[in-house]
Motif scaffolding. Structure first.
Motif, PDB file in Angstrom:
ATOM      1  N   LEU A 101       0.828  -1.209   0.000  1.00 35.06           N
ATOM      2  CA  LEU A 101       0.000   0.000   0.000  1.00 35.06           C
ATOM      3  C   LEU A 101       0.861   1.258   0.000  1.00 35.06           C
ATOM      4  O   LEU A 101       0.619   2.203  -0.770  1.00 35.06           O
ATOM      5  N   ARG A 102       1.892   1.284   0.837  1.00 34.73           N
ATOM      6  CA  ARG A 102       2.771   2.463   0.919  1.00 34.73           C
ATOM      7  C   ARG A 102       3.513   2.709  -0.392  1.00 34.73           C
ATOM      8  O   ARG A 102       3.899   3.847  -0.681  1.00 34.73           O
ATOM      9  N   ALA A 103       3.709   1.648  -1.171  1.00 33.39           N
ATOM     10  CA  ALA A 103       4.464   1.769  -2.427  1.00 33.39           C
ATOM     11  C   ALA A 103       3.566   1.954  -3.648  1.00 33.39           C
ATOM     12  O   ALA A 103       4.053   1.891  -4.786  1.00 33.39           O
ATOM     13  N   THR A 104       2.281   2.187  -3.446  1.00 32.63           N
ATOM     14  CA  THR A 104       1.368   2.354  -4.578  1.00 32.63           C
ATOM     15  C   THR A 104       1.847   3.476  -5.500  1.00 32.63           C
ATOM     16  O   THR A 104       2.074   4.605  -5.031  1.00 32.63           O
ATOM     17  N   PRO A 105       2.027   3.233  -6.788  1.00 35.23           N
ATOM     18  CA  PRO A 105       2.495   4.278  -7.709  1.00 35.23           C
ATOM     19  C   PRO A 105       1.499   5.435  -7.785  1.00 35.23           C
ATOM     20  O   PRO A 105       0.286   5.246  -7.694  1.00 35.23           O
ATOM     21  N   ALA A 106       2.034   6.640  -7.987  1.00 33.67           N
ATOM     22  CA  ALA A 106       1.189   7.833  -8.059  1.00 33.67           C
ATOM     23  C   ALA A 106       0.160   7.731  -9.177  1.00 33.67           C
ATOM     24  O   ALA A 106      -0.980   8.177  -9.024  1.00 33.67           O
ATOM     25  N   VAL A 107       0.551   7.140 -10.308  1.00 34.22           N
ATOM     26  CA  VAL A 107      -0.380   7.052 -11.429  1.00 34.22           C
ATOM     27  C   VAL A 107      -1.586   6.188 -11.067  1.00 34.22           C
ATOM     28  O   VAL A 107      -2.724   6.460 -11.490  1.00 34.22           O
ATOM     29  N   ARG A 108      -1.364   5.163 -10.250  1.00 30.48           N
ATOM     30  CA  ARG A 108      -2.481   4.317  -9.833  1.00 30.48           C
ATOM     31  C   ARG A 108      -3.363   5.043  -8.815  1.00 30.48           C
ATOM     32  O   ARG A 108      -4.596   4.940  -8.871  1.00 30.48           O
ATOM     33  N   LEU A 109      -2.753   5.766  -7.891  1.00 31.24           N
ATOM     34  CA  LEU A 109      -3.539   6.552  -6.934  1.00 31.24           C
ATOM     35  C   LEU A 109      -4.483   7.495  -7.676  1.00 31.24           C
ATOM     36  O   LEU A 109      -5.682   7.580  -7.363  1.00 31.24           O
ATOM     37  N   ALA A 110      -3.942   8.204  -8.664  1.00 27.87           N
ATOM     38  CA  ALA A 110      -4.754   9.170  -9.411  1.00 27.87           C
ATOM     39  C   ALA A 110      -5.876   8.471 -10.165  1.00 27.87           C
ATOM     40  O   ALA A 110      -7.035   8.920 -10.156  1.00 27.87           O
ATOM     41  N   ARG A 111      -5.564   7.349 -10.810  1.00 30.80           N
ATOM     42  CA  ARG A 111      -6.561   6.655 -11.624  1.00 30.80           C
ATOM     43  C   ARG A 111      -7.712   6.127 -10.756  1.00 30.80           C
ATOM     44  O   ARG A 111      -8.896   6.301 -11.095  1.00 30.80           O
ATOM     45  N   LEU A 129      -3.712  13.308  -2.130  1.00 28.66           N
ATOM     46  CA  LEU A 129      -3.344  11.899  -2.250  1.00 28.66           C
ATOM     47  C   LEU A 129      -3.274  11.496  -3.721  1.00 28.66           C
ATOM     48  O   LEU A 129      -2.341  10.800  -4.144  1.00 28.66           O
ATOM     49  N   ALA A 130      -4.232  11.947  -4.521  1.00 27.28           N
ATOM     50  CA  ALA A 130      -4.241  11.624  -5.947  1.00 27.28           C
ATOM     51  C   ALA A 130      -3.026  12.193  -6.660  1.00 27.28           C
ATOM     52  O   ALA A 130      -2.596  11.657  -7.692  1.00 27.28           O
ATOM     53  N   ALA A 131      -2.453  13.266  -6.110  1.00 22.77           N
ATOM     54  CA  ALA A 131      -1.253  13.863  -6.700  1.00 22.77           C
ATOM     55  C   ALA A 131       0.008  13.097  -6.323  1.00 22.77           C
ATOM     56  O   ALA A 131       1.105  13.449  -6.767  1.00 22.77           O
ATOM     57  N   GLY A 132      -0.146  12.053  -5.496  1.00 20.65           N
ATOM     58  CA  GLY A 132       0.998  11.201  -5.161  1.00 20.65           C
ATOM     59  C   GLY A 132       1.711  11.548  -3.883  1.00 20.65           C
ATOM     60  O   GLY A 132       2.870  11.148  -3.693  1.00 20.65           O
ATOM     61  N   ASP A 133       1.055  12.261  -2.966  1.00 19.36           N
ATOM     62  CA  ASP A 133       1.679  12.656  -1.701  1.00 19.36           C
ATOM     63  C   ASP A 133       1.999  11.408  -0.874  1.00 19.36           C
ATOM     64  O   ASP A 133       1.110  10.720  -0.384  1.00 19.36           O
ATOM     65  N   ARG A 134       3.294  11.120  -0.708  1.00 23.99           N
ATOM     66  CA  ARG A 134       3.702   9.889  -0.015  1.00 23.99           C
ATOM     67  C   ARG A 134       3.452   9.962   1.483  1.00 23.99           C
ATOM     68  O   ARG A 134       3.159   8.949   2.132  1.00 23.99           O
ATOM     69  N   THR A 135       3.573  11.153   2.060  1.00 22.38           N
ATOM     70  CA  THR A 135       3.299  11.295   3.491  1.00 22.38           C
ATOM     71  C   THR A 135       1.837  10.985   3.781  1.00 22.38           C
ATOM     72  O   THR A 135       1.505  10.277   4.748  1.00 22.38           O
ATOM     73  N   LEU A 136       0.953  11.482   2.935  1.00 24.49           N
ATOM     74  CA  LEU A 136      -0.468  11.236   3.115  1.00 24.49           C
ATOM     75  C   LEU A 136      -0.793   9.758   2.889  1.00 24.49           C
ATOM     76  O   LEU A 136      -1.616   9.169   3.606  1.00 24.49           O
ATOM     77  N   LEU A 137      -0.141   9.155   1.916  1.00 24.59           N
ATOM     78  CA  LEU A 137      -0.343   7.721   1.690  1.00 24.59           C
ATOM     79  C   LEU A 137       0.116   6.925   2.905  1.00 24.59           C
ATOM     80  O   LEU A 137      -0.511   5.937   3.298  1.00 24.59           O
ATOM     81  N   GLY A 138       1.214   7.374   3.528  1.00 26.40           N
ATOM     82  CA  GLY A 138       1.670   6.735   4.749  1.00 26.40           C
ATOM     83  C   GLY A 138       0.647   6.841   5.869  1.00 26.40           C
ATOM     84  O   GLY A 138       0.473   5.911   6.661  1.00 26.40           O
TER      85      GLY A 138
END
Length: 328
Positions: A101-111, A129-138
């Protein structure tokens, strides 16, 4: 629900159907969140005690914050929530799932967040989060971990035992072929070559020879759920089999058995309508687990019950002699 989920099988798909060996921690966490936010009157009886205990633990502010964050992404009434929340690596355990989950690519988050936005309005923070913010994904991963540790882990042994008994019951159906296993997947209906069930939207899942991984879930209680992205390995989550409470016609022993075996032992024998753990059988009968265990030991010695270890649990089932004695 106004839609239908249709899973389309081809002949080669039957060679690649998998039945999960154990409870899936990520799916149980997300679906546990759904149980937590569902009114008790809409829940099956067996989930209400867990919901009551979980609600009592929500006095913790950090836990409430985790529930709010996850509820924004995967509310109970969502027609769709992002697939990245339930990675396939969860079958290896929660640590593997959270790492993925923490390693989810930004392109997948956005999609996937765009897809979620098609069905409901998302809160503003999800744009970051959709923009790929890793801290927020964490923070999302931490929320799942916190929810799992505080609300799911205390009851994990019951979850695992229920899944183990459910799996053993479905595997017994395999004696009559894979179609017989598919017929156990209530509320699905099997009409060769399509498996259908009520769903929030109309969705056709074409397996195309990939098969499907079936995950029975303790907390799934209203409808099955499927991975939505057709490019991902097909996964379908379905409710565990519900057992009727005792007393009931299916669990009443023949009158002649009580004098022969004793009333308690006869009840235990008659209640083995499928494969059960000691704990699940005790819950079904409303008897103390040590008492049920003692009865099972005697019945096993008489050749009426077979007990086999499956991981951390022992599963009990009738032998042919036991079924004959019950007239089954």
């Amino acid at each position: 629900m106004s839609g239908v989920l249709r899973i389309h099988f081809q002949d080669r798909d039957f060679r690649h159907v998998q039945l999960a060996r154990s409870a899936d921690p990520m799916w149980e966490a997300i679906l546990g969140l759904h149980v937590l936010t569902t009114p008790p009157a809409r829940l099956p009886e067996q989930l209400r005690p867990w919901r009551r205990r979980a609600r009592e633990r929500l006095r913790d502010g950090e836990l409430r914050a985790a529930c709010r964050l996850l509820g924004d992404l995967a509310p109970a009434d969502a027609a769709y929530f992002p697939d990245f929340l339930t990675p396939a690596e969860s079958e290896l355990g929660m640590s593997a799932a959270l790492s993925t989950l923490r390693a989810t690519p930004a392109v997948r988050l956005a999609r996937e967040l765009r897809e979620a936005a098609r069905y409901r309005q998302l809160p503003p923070w999800t744009r970051q989060l959709a923009a790929g913010d890793r801290t927020l994904l964490g923070r999302v991963a931490d929320a799942v971990r916190h929810f799992h540790e505080r609300l799911i882990v205390p009851d994990w042994s019951e979850v695992e035992a229920t899944i183990a008994a459910d799996r053993a019951w479905r595997l017994e159906a395999l004696e009559d072929g894979m179609e017989a296993v598919l017929a156990t997947l209530s509320p699905f209906v099997w009409r060769d070559p399509v498996l259908t069930a009520p769903y929030p939207v109309d969705y056709d899942l074409h397996l195309r020879g990939r098969g499907v991984r079936l995950i029975p879930s303790f907390f799934c209680h209203t409808r099955p759920m499927a991975i939505a992205d057709p490019s991902l390995p097909p996964v379908v989550v379905c409710p565990v089999r519900s057992h009727p409470p005792e007393p009931g016609a299916a669990t009443r022993p023949p009158a002649a058995l009580a004098p022969l075996l004793g009333a308690g032992r006869a009840r235990v024998l008659a209640a083995l309508t499928a494969t059960f753990t000691t704990g699940s059988l005790a819950a079904r009968l409303g008897m103390p687990a040590p008492t049920v265990s003692g009865h099972l030991k005697v019945l096993r010695g008489a050749g009426l019950v077979r007990s086999e270890r499956a991981g951390a649990h022992v599963l009990h089932r009738l032998t042919g002699r036991g079924r004959h004695l019950l007239g089954n």
